[in-house]
Write a protein that holds these residues in place. Structure first.
Motif, PDB file in Angstrom:
ATOM      1  N   PHE A 153      11.836  -2.822   7.468  1.00  0.00           N
ATOM      2  CA  PHE A 153      11.258  -4.170   7.616  1.00  0.00           C
ATOM      3  C   PHE A 153      12.386  -5.185   7.678  1.00  0.00           C
ATOM      4  CE2 PHE A 153       8.245  -1.436   5.489  1.00  0.00           C
ATOM      5  CZ  PHE A 153       7.058  -1.676   6.161  1.00  0.00           C
ATOM      6  N   PRO A 154      13.178  -5.172   8.746  1.00  0.00           N
ATOM      7  CA  PRO A 154      14.385  -6.002   8.797  1.00  0.00           C
ATOM      8  C   PRO A 154      14.069  -7.503   8.775  1.00  0.00           C
ATOM      9  CG  PRO A 154      13.981  -4.917  10.909  1.00  0.00           C
ATOM     10  CD  PRO A 154      13.036  -4.319   9.941  1.00  0.00           C
ATOM     11  N   ALA A 155      12.898  -7.888   9.252  1.00  0.00           N
ATOM     12  CA  ALA A 155      12.598  -9.320   9.316  1.00  0.00           C
ATOM     13  C   ALA A 155      12.541  -9.956   7.932  1.00  0.00           C
ATOM     14  CB  ALA A 155      11.283  -9.553  10.045  1.00  0.00           C
ATOM     15  N   HIS A 166      -7.301   0.321  -0.429  1.00  0.00           N
ATOM     16  CA  HIS A 166      -7.919  -0.516   0.617  1.00  0.00           C
ATOM     17  C   HIS A 166      -7.701  -2.003   0.353  1.00  0.00           C
ATOM     18  CE1 HIS A 166     -10.814   2.879   2.072  1.00  0.00           C
ATOM     19  NE2 HIS A 166      -9.633   2.937   2.638  1.00  0.00           N
ATOM     20  N   GLY A 167      -7.789  -2.401  -0.915  1.00  0.00           N
ATOM     21  CA  GLY A 167      -7.583  -3.819  -1.231  1.00  0.00           C
ATOM     22  C   GLY A 167      -6.131  -4.234  -1.070  1.00  0.00           C
ATOM     23  N   ALA A 168      -5.212  -3.313  -1.394  1.00  0.00           N
ATOM     24  CA  ALA A 168      -3.782  -3.636  -1.315  1.00  0.00           C
ATOM     25  C   ALA A 168      -3.300  -3.683   0.124  1.00  0.00           C
ATOM     26  CB  ALA A 168      -2.971  -2.596  -2.100  1.00  0.00           C
ATOM     27  N   GLN A 169      -3.986  -2.932   1.004  1.00  0.00           N
ATOM     28  CA  GLN A 169      -3.579  -2.807   2.417  1.00  0.00           C
ATOM     29  C   GLN A 169      -2.066  -2.784   2.568  1.00  0.00           C
ATOM     30  OE1 GLN A 169      -4.087  -7.269   4.259  1.00  0.00           O
ATOM     31  NE2 GLN A 169      -5.973  -6.110   4.152  1.00  0.00           N
ATOM     32  N   PRO A 170      -1.407  -1.820   1.922  1.00  0.00           N
ATOM     33  CA  PRO A 170       0.055  -1.831   1.882  1.00  0.00           C
ATOM     34  C   PRO A 170       0.688  -1.527   3.243  1.00  0.00           C
ATOM     35  CG  PRO A 170      -0.772   0.191   0.901  1.00  0.00           C
ATOM     36  CD  PRO A 170      -1.968  -0.696   1.140  1.00  0.00           C
ATOM     37  N   ASP A 171       1.807  -2.205   3.501  1.00  0.00           N
ATOM     38  CA  ASP A 171       2.651  -1.876   4.649  1.00  0.00           C
ATOM     39  C   ASP A 171       3.489  -0.649   4.326  1.00  0.00           C
ATOM     40  OD1 ASP A 171       2.285  -4.451   6.351  1.00  0.00           O
ATOM     41  OD2 ASP A 171       2.597  -5.131   4.296  1.00  0.00           O
ATOM     42  N   ALA A 172       3.859  -0.543   3.047  1.00  0.00           N
ATOM     43  CA  ALA A 172       4.747   0.529   2.611  1.00  0.00           C
ATOM     44  C   ALA A 172       4.211   1.103   1.304  1.00  0.00           C
ATOM     45  CB  ALA A 172       6.156  -0.027   2.383  1.00  0.00           C
ATOM     46  N   PHE A 173       4.467   2.395   1.097  1.00  0.00           N
ATOM     47  CA  PHE A 173       4.111   2.940  -0.211  1.00  0.00           C
ATOM     48  C   PHE A 173       5.194   3.891  -0.693  1.00  0.00           C
ATOM     49  CE2 PHE A 173       2.106   5.894   2.787  1.00  0.00           C
ATOM     50  CZ  PHE A 173       2.326   7.152   2.242  1.00  0.00           C
ATOM     51  N   VAL A 174       5.295   4.011  -2.008  1.00  0.00           N
ATOM     52  CA  VAL A 174       6.217   4.936  -2.659  1.00  0.00           C
ATOM     53  C   VAL A 174       5.373   5.933  -3.447  1.00  0.00           C
ATOM     54  CG1 VAL A 174       8.011   5.169  -4.434  1.00  0.00           C
ATOM     55  CG2 VAL A 174       8.080   3.244  -2.820  1.00  0.00           C
ATOM     56  N   ALA A 183       0.229 -14.437   1.716  1.00  0.00           N
ATOM     57  CA  ALA A 183       1.541 -14.944   1.295  1.00  0.00           C
ATOM     58  C   ALA A 183       2.413 -15.190   2.514  1.00  0.00           C
ATOM     59  CB  ALA A 183       2.201 -13.928   0.362  1.00  0.00           C
ATOM     60  N   ASP A 184       3.594 -15.702   2.267  1.00  0.00           N
ATOM     61  CA  ASP A 184       4.583 -15.902   3.316  1.00  0.00           C
ATOM     62  C   ASP A 184       4.841 -14.566   4.037  1.00  0.00           C
ATOM     63  OD1 ASP A 184       6.970 -17.847   4.177  1.00  0.00           O
ATOM     64  OD2 ASP A 184       7.760 -15.802   3.960  1.00  0.00           O
ATOM     65  N   PRO A 185       5.003 -14.592   5.363  1.00  0.00           N
ATOM     66  CA  PRO A 185       5.140 -13.328   6.114  1.00  0.00           C
ATOM     67  C   PRO A 185       6.293 -12.448   5.632  1.00  0.00           C
ATOM     68  CG  PRO A 185       4.893 -15.181   7.630  1.00  0.00           C
ATOM     69  CD  PRO A 185       4.990 -15.763   6.251  1.00  0.00           C
ATOM     70  N   ASN A 186       7.329 -13.016   5.053  1.00  0.00           N
ATOM     71  CA  ASN A 186       8.466 -12.210   4.601  1.00  0.00           C
ATOM     72  C   ASN A 186       8.493 -11.983   3.088  1.00  0.00           C
ATOM     73  OD1 ASN A 186       9.497 -11.829   7.191  1.00  0.00           O
ATOM     74  ND2 ASN A 186      10.459 -13.843   7.150  1.00  0.00           N
ATOM     75  N   HIS A 187       7.394 -12.347   2.441  1.00  0.00           N
ATOM     76  CA  HIS A 187       7.277 -12.132   0.998  1.00  0.00           C
ATOM     77  C   HIS A 187       6.725 -10.739   0.729  1.00  0.00           C
ATOM     78  CE1 HIS A 187       6.097 -12.866  -3.215  1.00  0.00           C
ATOM     79  NE2 HIS A 187       4.995 -12.220  -2.892  1.00  0.00           N
ATOM     80  N   TRP A 188       7.331 -10.049  -0.240  1.00  0.00           N
ATOM     81  CA  TRP A 188       6.833  -8.728  -0.667  1.00  0.00           C
ATOM     82  C   TRP A 188       6.032  -8.837  -1.948  1.00  0.00           C
ATOM     83  CZ3 TRP A 188       6.644  -4.144   1.693  1.00  0.00           C
ATOM     84  CH2 TRP A 188       7.521  -3.886   2.757  1.00  0.00           C
ATOM     85  N   LYS A 196     -12.876  -7.717   1.674  1.00  0.00           N
ATOM     86  CA  LYS A 196     -13.169  -8.011   3.076  1.00  0.00           C
ATOM     87  C   LYS A 196     -12.434  -7.044   4.007  1.00  0.00           C
ATOM     88  CE  LYS A 196     -16.316 -10.879   2.929  1.00  0.00           C
ATOM     89  NZ  LYS A 196     -17.217  -9.762   2.595  1.00  0.00           N
ATOM     90  N   GLY A 197     -11.291  -6.540   3.556  1.00  0.00           N
ATOM     91  CA  GLY A 197     -10.560  -5.587   4.384  1.00  0.00           C
ATOM     92  C   GLY A 197      -9.813  -6.221   5.543  1.00  0.00           C
ATOM     93  N   THR A 198      -9.826  -7.543   5.636  1.00  0.00           N
ATOM     94  CA  THR A 198      -9.143  -8.240   6.728  1.00  0.00           C
ATOM     95  C   THR A 198      -7.655  -8.331   6.405  1.00  0.00           C
ATOM     96  OG1 THR A 198     -11.132  -9.596   6.782  1.00  0.00           O
ATOM     97  CG2 THR A 198      -9.299 -10.288   8.188  1.00  0.00           C
ATOM     98  N   LYS A 199      -6.818  -8.100   7.415  1.00  0.00           N
ATOM     99  CA  LYS A 199      -5.368  -8.156   7.194  1.00  0.00           C
ATOM    100  C   LYS A 199      -4.966  -9.578   6.822  1.00  0.00           C
ATOM    101  CE  LYS A 199      -1.315  -6.005   7.566  1.00  0.00           C
ATOM    102  NZ  LYS A 199      -0.811  -6.838   6.442  1.00  0.00           N
ATOM    103  N   ARG A 200      -4.171  -9.678   5.737  1.00  0.00           N
ATOM    104  CA  ARG A 200      -3.706 -11.005   5.351  1.00  0.00           C
ATOM    105  C   ARG A 200      -2.184 -11.055   5.454  1.00  0.00           C
ATOM    106  NH1 ARG A 200      -5.633  -7.889   1.287  1.00  0.00           N
ATOM    107  NH2 ARG A 200      -4.601  -7.956  -0.733  1.00  0.00           N
ATOM    108  N   PRO A 201      -1.620 -12.264   5.666  1.00  0.00           N
ATOM    109  CA  PRO A 201      -0.168 -12.371   5.849  1.00  0.00           C
ATOM    110  C   PRO A 201       0.598 -11.944   4.603  1.00  0.00           C
ATOM    111  CG  PRO A 201      -1.295 -14.445   6.382  1.00  0.00           C
ATOM    112  CD  PRO A 201      -2.299 -13.560   5.731  1.00  0.00           C
ATOM    113  N   GLY A 202       1.878 -11.610   4.810  1.00  0.00           N
ATOM    114  CA  GLY A 202       2.721 -11.159   3.714  1.00  0.00           C
ATOM    115  C   GLY A 202       2.901  -9.652   3.787  1.00  0.00           C
ATOM    116  N   LEU A 203       3.970  -9.159   3.158  1.00  0.00           N
ATOM    117  CA  LEU A 203       4.244  -7.722   3.108  1.00  0.00           C
ATOM    118  C   LEU A 203       3.820  -7.182   1.749  1.00  0.00           C
ATOM    119  CD1 LEU A 203       7.766  -7.959   4.735  1.00  0.00           C
ATOM    120  CD2 LEU A 203       5.803  -6.756   5.737  1.00  0.00           C
ATOM    121  N   ARG A 204       3.343  -5.950   1.750  1.00  0.00           N
ATOM    122  CA  ARG A 204       2.874  -5.350   0.497  1.00  0.00           C
ATOM    123  C   ARG A 204       3.352  -3.910   0.364  1.00  0.00           C
ATOM    124  NH1 ARG A 204      -0.525  -8.838   2.382  1.00  0.00           N
ATOM    125  NH2 ARG A 204      -0.942 -10.561   0.945  1.00  0.00           N
ATOM    126  N   LEU A 205       3.787  -3.594  -0.844  1.00  0.00           N
ATOM    127  CA  LEU A 205       4.153  -2.216  -1.180  1.00  0.00           C
ATOM    128  C   LEU A 205       3.285  -1.775  -2.355  1.00  0.00           C
ATOM    129  CD1 LEU A 205       7.609  -0.586  -1.521  1.00  0.00           C
ATOM    130  CD2 LEU A 205       6.100  -0.577  -3.515  1.00  0.00           C
TER     131      LEU A 205
END
Lengths: 341, 341
Positions: free
Chosen positions: A334-336, A237-245, A209-214, A133-142
């Motif tokens: 991502f201090p929060a 695109h599916g992972a919609q990561p906030d951060a990447f390594v 997921a929870d907004p502060n969950h990675w 769907k590409g819609t932003k979902r809650p939670g943090l992703r790397l």
């Protein structure tokens, strides 16, 4: 795919350690789940955990027998079939990383049905996915991305999971490859999913997921690999990561299996941001993981320093020097999400 | 998948034209292959070709009965099954665009086996592909790409095939979607291929060819569609196109099935070149195909003029105004491929 734990590790009678590579990976990252091993006469692999009979494994709480070994020739030998049937009859599920589907062997299919046990073939997917769907979902992703295939993307997220948890962060490994599925007990081999459902499968693998969950999502392939870039893009695109390594192997000159030169780390960072912002406009790099196995320690340190300076990002070899620098950067960016000192 | 031609078109008893959309597409583009139609009582579709019995179809040389219709509810009704079995017994192969696999219906599987006939399910792939190699192969290739799904990519390559052949060019449509496979008699529904083999499947669909031969490859999805971009990228790398045409629908504001805005044509051109040069450094745009159905003729002409001027490329609606401008540009850019005046 959800595999019940803990595991009895089936090693068969493999002739060397390499044939049991998957099993070693599981035992390394999930020692608590690997209650014991089952070896047949002549087995050259040894996970250094108790040898158990099927009855002992059941008594110690094992739920699934894991076949994390490769069989020669792609055909399941009769004496393995007998052992798998016996495991099902003893009350265990069986999960396999073999190419051949367990259910395609009539004796195994019949035993599973008769005992109401489950068969998992992690190289194949039976899960029916929705399209992404590409819609932003809650939670943090790397997500780990790479200059090539087989440059440490799985190892890096697993090391990050360990390192982040040690710092009090809520972090979980999310598997997209077969060994990863055994290590996670859940996930899907994304390269085995039907093409239309790549990004949808990743949305399933890493749900809201929870907004502060990675969620630490195992990357696959490379956006620059001519065989597999489609998988890598659907995964991004599916992972919609906030951060990447970015994962990299500095001595490789051509990409695995083809004649194309390796892209630069800068090109991978640039393209990952360009393409990744479609589903996460905030996507950003947080570090570079370099496999320095082929370098001396001095060379390794010099290489990492140069890469870090060039890209203004922490650079480490997770195996050799750990992931503290990467976790520091994540906490700063991502201090929060919080962390202990 | 190689489907023997010519076809007997099975229309069943569909309640309207829309349910026979695939069949109309085949009859439009391959009239010579559509020898006759088989309709059951109550059928509301009509391809305006002779109604034939199975015996008549065989007598007129038909080799395959094509089910280019949609059945309600996804289940094959009993009276269709009876007709399919009768077709197999009459000596025809059967090719289907239904979701349900023909071979999963026991009566159909038994009849095919007994008569030695072939069953083709174009929505599914049974072909075993290699992974893509990304090596440049001889022959010229054009791919249609899009600002979205369903913007005329198949229509544009088919119109180009017709227009290029009329100018004496050696050009052939290459199918990557199910309707296209019926029209080509060959190909694969690329969105149904296992993810690891997307680009490899396209290398199979468009193999090495004469240096002046054009393969016109049907595009799928969009590099900017969050559900399907992985398919589009694998297709781009496998197709390694020399030339591409951007397809666009100017009244659409969000991408099909998701909430994402449409990318600009300029963004699609830029990204297609950036990513496409991995397997073909010479990749270049040769025109823009715009679906102007929703516009008046005046509006359509103004829109096309503006788009052409903005991108310095020929722009046309292939349905409304033909593809001459696109073919002119191709001939100018690739003079060696030759064309009559």
């Amino acid at each position: 795919m959800q595999i019940d734990t803990p595991y009895l590790m089936f090693l068969g009678d493999v002739p060397d350690h390499l044939a049991a590579k998957t099993a070693y990976g599981i035992a390394d990252w999930r020692p608590d789940w690997c209650v014991g091993q089952l070896r047949l006469p002549g087995c050259a692999a040894d996970l250094d955990i108790p040898d158990l009979t099927l009855a002992e494994a059941v008594e110690r709480g094992c739920r699934t027998m894991v076949i994390g070994v490769v069989n020669a020739g792609g055909v399941l030998p009769d004496h393995w079939v007998a052992e798998i049937v016996a495991a099902l009859e003893a009350g265990l599920d069986v999960a396999s990383g073999l190419h051949v589907r367990l259910g395609s062997v009539p004796a195994i299919a019949a035993a599973a049905k008769a005992r109401g046990r489950r068969l998992h073939d992690v190289r194949h997917t039976t899960e029916s996915f929705a399209t992404g769907k590409g819609t932003k979902r809650p939670g943090l992703r790397l997500l780990t991305v790479g200059t090539d295939c087989s440059v440490g993307k799985k190892y890096t997220v697993l090391a990050l999971e360990r390192g982040m948890r040690a710092r009090g962060l809520d972090a979980e490994f999310r598997a997209t490859g077969q060994t990863g599925v055994f290590i996670s007990g859940r996930g899907a081999a994304i390269d085995a999913v039907v093409a239309d459902f790549i990004s949808g499968a990743v949305e399933w693998i890493s749900p809201a997921a929870d907004p502060n969950h990675w969620d630490l999502i195992e990357g696959q392939g490379s956006l620059f690999h001519p065989s597999f870039a489609g998988v890598s893009l659907g995964l991004l695109h599916g992972a919609q990561p906030d951060a990447f390594v970015v994962c990299h192997e500095p001595t490789r000159t051509t990409m695995r299996g083809v004649e194309h030169p390796l892209p630069t780390i800068a090109a991978v960072i640039d393209m990952t941001i360009r393409l990744g912002r479609l589903t996460n406009p905030g996507i950003r790099p947080v570090g570079i993981a370099v496999n320095t196995q082929a370098l001396s320690e001095d060379e390794a340190r010099r290489t990492l320093d140069a890469i870090a300076a060039e890209h203004d990002l922490p650079a480490t070899d997770p195996v050799r020097f750990g992931v503290d620098g990467l976790v520091d950067r994540l906490v700063a960016e991502f201090p929060a999400a919080g962390a202990s000192a």
